[in-house]
Motif scaffolding. Structure first.
Motif, PDB file in Angstrom:
ATOM      1  N   ILE A  28       0.877  -1.176   0.000  1.00  0.00           N
ATOM      2  CA  ILE A  28       0.000   0.000   0.000  1.00  0.00           C
ATOM      3  C   ILE A  28       0.912   1.222   0.000  1.00  0.00           C
ATOM      4  O   ILE A  28       1.256   1.792   1.037  1.00  0.00           O
ATOM      5  N   PHE A  29       1.288   1.605  -1.157  1.00  0.00           N
ATOM      6  CA  PHE A  29       2.343   2.586  -1.398  1.00  0.00           C
ATOM      7  C   PHE A  29       2.067   3.930  -0.729  1.00  0.00           C
ATOM      8  O   PHE A  29       2.958   4.523  -0.116  1.00  0.00           O
ATOM      9  N   SER A  30       0.838   4.399  -0.825  1.00  0.00           N
ATOM     10  CA  SER A  30       0.519   5.774  -0.468  1.00  0.00           C
ATOM     11  C   SER A  30       0.694   6.077   1.026  1.00  0.00           C
ATOM     12  O   SER A  30       0.846   7.237   1.400  1.00  0.00           O
ATOM     13  N   ILE A  31       0.704   5.088   1.869  1.00  0.00           N
ATOM     14  CA  ILE A  31       0.757   5.356   3.299  1.00  0.00           C
ATOM     15  C   ILE A  31       2.191   5.437   3.825  1.00  0.00           C
ATOM     16  O   ILE A  31       2.417   5.833   4.963  1.00  0.00           O
ATOM     17  N   PHE A  32       3.147   5.094   2.985  1.00  0.00           N
ATOM     18  CA  PHE A  32       4.511   4.968   3.456  1.00  0.00           C
ATOM     19  C   PHE A  32       5.387   6.172   3.148  1.00  0.00           C
ATOM     20  O   PHE A  32       5.223   6.842   2.130  1.00  0.00           O
ATOM     21  N   ARG A  33       6.326   6.403   4.035  1.00  0.00           N
ATOM     22  CA  ARG A  33       7.450   7.285   3.745  1.00  0.00           C
ATOM     23  C   ARG A  33       8.329   6.567   2.728  1.00  0.00           C
ATOM     24  O   ARG A  33       8.554   5.356   2.823  1.00  0.00           O
ATOM     25  N   LEU A  34       8.848   7.311   1.754  1.00  0.00           N
ATOM     26  CA  LEU A  34       9.691   6.770   0.688  1.00  0.00           C
ATOM     27  C   LEU A  34      11.055   7.452   0.733  1.00  0.00           C
ATOM     28  O   LEU A  34      11.174   8.593   1.194  1.00  0.00           O
ATOM     29  N   GLY A  35      12.046   6.756   0.227  1.00  0.00           N
ATOM     30  CA  GLY A  35      13.366   7.375   0.251  1.00  0.00           C
ATOM     31  C   GLY A  35      14.302   6.815  -0.798  1.00  0.00           C
ATOM     32  O   GLY A  35      14.022   5.788  -1.429  1.00  0.00           O
ATOM     33  N   TRP A  36      15.366   7.531  -0.990  1.00  0.00           N
ATOM     34  CA  TRP A  36      16.484   7.102  -1.831  1.00  0.00           C
ATOM     35  C   TRP A  36      17.752   7.144  -0.986  1.00  0.00           C
ATOM     36  O   TRP A  36      18.020   8.154  -0.316  1.00  0.00           O
ATOM     37  N   TYR A  37      18.495   6.059  -1.041  1.00  0.00           N
ATOM     38  CA  TYR A  37      19.797   5.969  -0.405  1.00  0.00           C
ATOM     39  C   TYR A  37      20.833   5.733  -1.505  1.00  0.00           C
ATOM     40  O   TYR A  37      20.492   5.365  -2.633  1.00  0.00           O
ATOM     41  N   ARG A  38      22.077   5.922  -1.143  1.00  0.00           N
ATOM     42  CA  ARG A  38      23.153   5.578  -2.067  1.00  0.00           C
ATOM     43  C   ARG A  38      24.338   5.013  -1.311  1.00  0.00           C
ATOM     44  O   ARG A  38      24.529   5.307  -0.131  1.00  0.00           O
ATOM     45  N   GLN A  39      25.095   4.215  -2.027  1.00  0.00           N
ATOM     46  CA  GLN A  39      26.297   3.627  -1.440  1.00  0.00           C
ATOM     47  C   GLN A  39      27.416   3.646  -2.469  1.00  0.00           C
ATOM     48  O   GLN A  39      27.305   3.024  -3.528  1.00  0.00           O
ATOM     49  N   ALA A  40      28.450   4.372  -2.128  1.00  0.00           N
ATOM     50  CA  ALA A  40      29.633   4.435  -2.978  1.00  0.00           C
ATOM     51  C   ALA A  40      30.618   3.354  -2.531  1.00  0.00           C
ATOM     52  O   ALA A  40      30.568   2.901  -1.383  1.00  0.00           O
ATOM     53  N   VAL A  92      25.775   3.388  -6.111  1.00  0.00           N
ATOM     54  CA  VAL A  92      24.566   2.609  -6.371  1.00  0.00           C
ATOM     55  C   VAL A  92      23.443   3.250  -5.573  1.00  0.00           C
ATOM     56  O   VAL A  92      23.591   3.480  -4.365  1.00  0.00           O
ATOM     57  N   TYR A  93      22.362   3.551  -6.249  1.00  0.00           N
ATOM     58  CA  TYR A  93      21.222   4.207  -5.618  1.00  0.00           C
ATOM     59  C   TYR A  93      20.115   3.187  -5.362  1.00  0.00           C
ATOM     60  O   TYR A  93      19.757   2.415  -6.261  1.00  0.00           O
ATOM     61  N   TYR A  94      19.574   3.235  -4.158  1.00  0.00           N
ATOM     62  CA  TYR A  94      18.528   2.314  -3.745  1.00  0.00           C
ATOM     63  C   TYR A  94      17.290   3.089  -3.300  1.00  0.00           C
ATOM     64  O   TYR A  94      17.401   4.076  -2.566  1.00  0.00           O
ATOM     65  N   CYS A  95      16.131   2.611  -3.711  1.00  0.00           N
ATOM     66  CA  CYS A  95      14.908   3.191  -3.166  1.00  0.00           C
ATOM     67  C   CYS A  95      14.455   2.341  -1.986  1.00  0.00           C
ATOM     68  O   CYS A  95      14.788   1.156  -1.876  1.00  0.00           O
ATOM     69  N   TYR A 101      11.395  -2.111   2.866  1.00  0.00           N
ATOM     70  CA  TYR A 101      11.303  -2.636   1.500  1.00  0.00           C
ATOM     71  C   TYR A 101      12.301  -1.894   0.622  1.00  0.00           C
ATOM     72  O   TYR A 101      12.151  -0.700   0.364  1.00  0.00           O
ATOM     73  N   TRP A 102      13.291  -2.652   0.127  1.00  0.00           N
ATOM     74  CA  TRP A 102      14.384  -2.054  -0.647  1.00  0.00           C
ATOM     75  C   TRP A 102      14.332  -2.464  -2.108  1.00  0.00           C
ATOM     76  O   TRP A 102      13.971  -3.613  -2.416  1.00  0.00           O
ATOM     77  N   GLY A 103      14.725  -1.545  -2.977  1.00  0.00           N
ATOM     78  CA  GLY A 103      14.932  -1.877  -4.370  1.00  0.00           C
ATOM     79  C   GLY A 103      16.259  -2.593  -4.550  1.00  0.00           C
ATOM     80  O   GLY A 103      17.053  -2.710  -3.608  1.00  0.00           O
ATOM     81  N   GLN A 104      16.515  -3.025  -5.784  1.00  0.00           N
ATOM     82  CA  GLN A 104      17.713  -3.805  -6.058  1.00  0.00           C
ATOM     83  C   GLN A 104      18.937  -2.932  -6.298  1.00  0.00           C
ATOM     84  O   GLN A 104      20.057  -3.443  -6.307  1.00  0.00           O
ATOM     85  N   GLY A 105      18.721  -1.670  -6.486  1.00  0.00           N
ATOM     86  CA  GLY A 105      19.817  -0.730  -6.714  1.00  0.00           C
ATOM     87  C   GLY A 105      20.045  -0.469  -8.189  1.00  0.00           C
ATOM     88  O   GLY A 105      19.859  -1.352  -9.031  1.00  0.00           O
ATOM     89  N   THR A 106      20.432   0.754  -8.483  1.00  0.00           N
ATOM     90  CA  THR A 106      20.767   1.138  -9.849  1.00  0.00           C
ATOM     91  C   THR A 106      22.040   1.979  -9.816  1.00  0.00           C
ATOM     92  O   THR A 106      22.181   2.860  -8.964  1.00  0.00           O
ATOM     93  N   GLN A 107      22.948   1.687 -10.724  1.00  0.00           N
ATOM     94  CA  GLN A 107      24.251   2.346 -10.716  1.00  0.00           C
ATOM     95  C   GLN A 107      24.161   3.711 -11.382  1.00  0.00           C
ATOM     96  O   GLN A 107      23.616   3.851 -12.483  1.00  0.00           O
TER      97      GLN A 107
END
Length: 112
Positions: A28-40, A92-95, A101-107
């Motif tokens: 239920i996407f709309s109720i959550f805080r969302l974010g982007w992280y990154r790891q070098a 690598v950026y992760y949502c 709940y984490w995404g797989q990452g995108t470079q």
């Protein structure tokens, strides 16, 4: 089952722009805080930007004024618009949706 699919990463020259997308399903996407992280390489994962369910945003000092996080609840998608990119933005950026709940990452690679 929750699934997050990221897209939009790539190679760009310094000063360029990229737009990352993270499409979610099974949550239920709309109720959550969302974010982007990154790891070098060799560094800890760090928060880049976040947006609450009400639309309030927060940014790391290093990206303020250059990056913009936004969300489209109708599309279950969170975006990260990145402008004026610098080589130090390479990572690598992760949502993340909600607390865990984490995404797989995108470079993202920014060349000088």
């Amino acid at each position: 089952q929750v699934q997050l699919v990221e897209s939009g990463g790539g190679l760009v020259q310094a000063g360029g722009s990229l737009r990352l997308s993270c499409a979610a399903s099974g949550v239920i996407f709309s109720i959550f805080r969302l974010g982007w992280y990154r790891q070098a390489p060799g560094k800890q994962r760090e928060l880049v930007a976040s947006i609450t369910s009400g639309g309030s945003t927060n940014y790391a000092d290093s990206v303020k004024g250059r990056f913009t996080i936004s969300r489209d609840n109708a599309k279950n998608t969170v975006y990260l618009q990145m402008n004026s990119l610098k080589p130090e933005d390479t990572a690598v950026y992760y949502c993340i949706v909600g607390p865990a709940y984490w995404g797989q990452g995108t470079q993202v690679t920014v060349s000088s």
